[in-house]
Write a protein that holds these residues in place. Sequence first.
Motif, PDB file in Angstrom:
ATOM      1  N   GLN A  89      14.162   8.477   4.798  1.00 21.98           N
ATOM      2  CA  GLN A  89      13.106   7.551   4.411  1.00 21.98           C
ATOM      3  C   GLN A  89      13.523   6.832   3.135  1.00 21.98           C
ATOM      4  O   GLN A  89      13.899   7.450   2.152  1.00 21.98           O
ATOM      5  N   ALA A  90      13.478   5.506   3.137  1.00 18.90           N
ATOM      6  CA  ALA A  90      13.961   4.751   1.976  1.00 18.90           C
ATOM      7  C   ALA A  90      13.001   3.643   1.564  1.00 18.90           C
ATOM      8  O   ALA A  90      13.411   2.624   1.033  1.00 18.90           O
TER       9      ALA A  90
ATOM     10  N   LEU B 180       2.678  14.386   6.278  1.00 21.10           N
ATOM     11  CA  LEU B 180       3.931  13.647   6.113  1.00 21.10           C
ATOM     12  C   LEU B 180       4.692  13.596   7.429  1.00 21.10           C
ATOM     13  O   LEU B 180       5.245  12.556   7.802  1.00 21.10           O
ATOM     14  N   GLN B 181       4.706  14.699   8.135  1.00 21.04           N
ATOM     15  CA  GLN B 181       5.390  14.750   9.428  1.00 21.04           C
ATOM     16  C   GLN B 181       4.729  13.800  10.426  1.00 21.04           C
ATOM     17  O   GLN B 181       5.408  13.174  11.251  1.00 21.04           O
TER      18      GLN B 181
ATOM     19  N   LYS C  10       0.842  -1.189   0.000  1.00 18.37           N
ATOM     20  CA  LYS C  10       0.000   0.000   0.000  1.00 18.37           C
ATOM     21  C   LYS C  10       0.882   1.245   0.000  1.00 18.37           C
ATOM     22  O   LYS C  10       1.893   1.300   0.695  1.00 18.37           O
ATOM     23  N   LEU C  11       0.464   2.226  -0.772  1.00 17.00           N
ATOM     24  CA  LEU C  11       1.193   3.483  -0.846  1.00 17.00           C
ATOM     25  C   LEU C  11       0.218   4.631  -0.598  1.00 17.00           C
ATOM     26  O   LEU C  11      -0.765   4.791  -1.315  1.00 17.00           O
TER      27      LEU C  11
ATOM     28  N   GLU D  90       3.146   8.440   3.053  1.00 18.61           N
ATOM     29  CA  GLU D  90       4.557   8.121   2.811  1.00 18.61           C
ATOM     30  C   GLU D  90       5.208   9.083   1.824  1.00 18.61           C
ATOM     31  O   GLU D  90       6.429   9.223   1.800  1.00 18.61           O
ATOM     32  N   LEU D  91       4.378   9.733   0.998  1.00 14.00           N
ATOM     33  CA  LEU D  91       4.921  10.585  -0.059  1.00 14.00           C
ATOM     34  C   LEU D  91       4.005  11.786  -0.263  1.00 14.00           C
ATOM     35  O   LEU D  91       2.782  11.633  -0.334  1.00 14.00           O
TER      36      LEU D  91
END
Length: 297
Positions: free
Chosen positions: A279-280, A136-137, A92-93, A142-143
């Motif tokens: 973040q990777a 995001l914080q 999931k994104l 995630e993006l």
Amino acid sequence: MFDFRLQVFNTVAKRLNFTKAAGELFITQPAVTKHIQEIENHFKVKLFERNGSKIKLTPAGETLLHYTDQLFTVYRNMEFELNTFTQQHTGKLRIGASTTVAQYVLPPVLAAFHKKFRDIKVTLTINNTGQIEQALQNKDIELGIIEGQSKNKLFKYTEFVNDELVLVANIHHPLAKKDMIKPEELLKIPLLLREPGSGTLEVLAHALKPLGIKIAQLQNEMQLGSTESMKLYLLNSNAMAFLSVHSILKELQNKECCIIDVKGLNIERHFYFIKQHGQAEALPELFMKFARHYNFR
């Protein structure tokens, strides 16, 4: 797999500086010079005109730059496509995007991404730039994909696509036949503005500063929270608005609205991907690569 000399040339051509190109490519300046000379000897043309410490492209150099840009685009696309064969992508994104990019840029990209990666479930949250940064914080997404001028040190910003803010009026507006207005005329026009926290408002404020104009000096007829509401409003009034050129393509084609230039005002900006530093995760990286390779028309 491609000729490194062409990458050296392309970098020098973009920077017009041998020293900067050497630093960017992690090679010495004499090595840069050698690679350029080898290309010039091979094609028997001169690629740069040198005037003291300054250089500029020759007509042959301009031509080679055009083709190397095309070659590297093809190479990046090839590399991306072939790499997808070796990996299975699922999960999931969660993406958060500011209003303009979410409404007018992302939909075809998301459709193409889903077609290629059907096992990845994407959710899109739409809000203004400030709220996307907050999400995001808080790790609610995630993006992020945002518009705006300032940058938060908490995040890593990566350029996505270019945009331009233009002054828009309906086609029947009294000023519609004017190609250009003076900055002082802008102060007399009723304008629709975005809400505080909007990246569009932030970019507009920054662009007006060199002209000596502050947002507070503008005739703010109304603040509206979306581009669509601003478009529908100005199509039925004599108000104008600064809108993303991406958002009015259909209205321009249908001759419902027009762009009025303001002398000395050119508001170009980027839409940015934002991630937290360090973040990777694979899926945000995958989507960023896919979106940056998407063929916008």
